[in-house]
Design a protein around this motif. Sequence first.
Motif, PDB file in Angstrom:
ATOM      1  N   SER A  46       8.878   2.224  -6.579  1.00 22.88           N
ATOM      2  CA  SER A  46       8.588   3.656  -6.439  1.00 22.88           C
ATOM      3  C   SER A  46       7.667   3.967  -5.257  1.00 22.88           C
ATOM      4  O   SER A  46       7.201   5.091  -5.122  1.00 22.88           O
ATOM      5  CB  SER A  46       7.968   4.188  -7.734  1.00 22.88           C
ATOM      6  N   GLY A  47       7.390   2.993  -4.402  1.00 20.69           N
ATOM      7  CA  GLY A  47       6.542   3.235  -3.233  1.00 20.69           C
ATOM      8  C   GLY A  47       5.352   2.293  -3.198  1.00 20.69           C
ATOM      9  O   GLY A  47       5.437   1.157  -3.639  1.00 20.69           O
ATOM     10  N   PHE A  48       4.220   2.773  -2.695  1.00 19.41           N
ATOM     11  CA  PHE A  48       3.002   1.962  -2.610  1.00 19.41           C
ATOM     12  C   PHE A  48       2.294   1.923  -3.959  1.00 19.41           C
ATOM     13  O   PHE A  48       2.328   2.901  -4.700  1.00 19.41           O
ATOM     14  CB  PHE A  48       2.043   2.540  -1.571  1.00 19.41           C
ATOM     15  N   ASP A  49       1.604   0.805  -4.247  1.00 18.74           N
ATOM     16  CA  ASP A  49       0.879   0.730  -5.515  1.00 18.74           C
ATOM     17  C   ASP A  49      -0.516   1.357  -5.435  1.00 18.74           C
ATOM     18  O   ASP A  49      -1.243   1.367  -6.418  1.00 18.74           O
ATOM     19  CB  ASP A  49       0.809  -0.707  -6.046  1.00 18.74           C
ATOM     20  N   THR A  50      -0.886   1.894  -4.274  1.00 16.25           N
ATOM     21  CA  THR A  50      -2.139   2.627  -4.116  1.00 16.25           C
ATOM     22  C   THR A  50      -1.928   3.726  -3.083  1.00 16.25           C
ATOM     23  O   THR A  50      -1.117   3.574  -2.179  1.00 16.25           O
ATOM     24  CB  THR A  50      -3.296   1.684  -3.702  1.00 16.25           C
TER      25      THR A  50
END
Length: 98
Positions: free
Chosen positions: A21-25
Amino acid sequence: TKIPPPVPSGPQIYIVNQTNSGFDTRSITIKAGDTVIWKNIRSRNPEKAMIIGTQLCTKIRSGVYLPGDSFQWTFDSAGTCTIVDGIYTTQLMNVVVK
């Protein structure tokens, strides 16, 4: 009396995972000289990943890389870099360099 652990000195390495779903931060704060590693841990299509820096950070640009691979960049000056996920182009994160 408890003695605090030693504070690491010198450049640090930070890992940001690129998930399905993208970056984890959304944002990290680092110091000049530190390195960020973006690691592709995607498991469904599209599995590939890519990093693109914008505005003051346009020199940051990876090629396309597959799950298990990564791209790294050492930040050498203060400022804020907006990083775009080149595959999920609506996903952004900031690297704040102090």
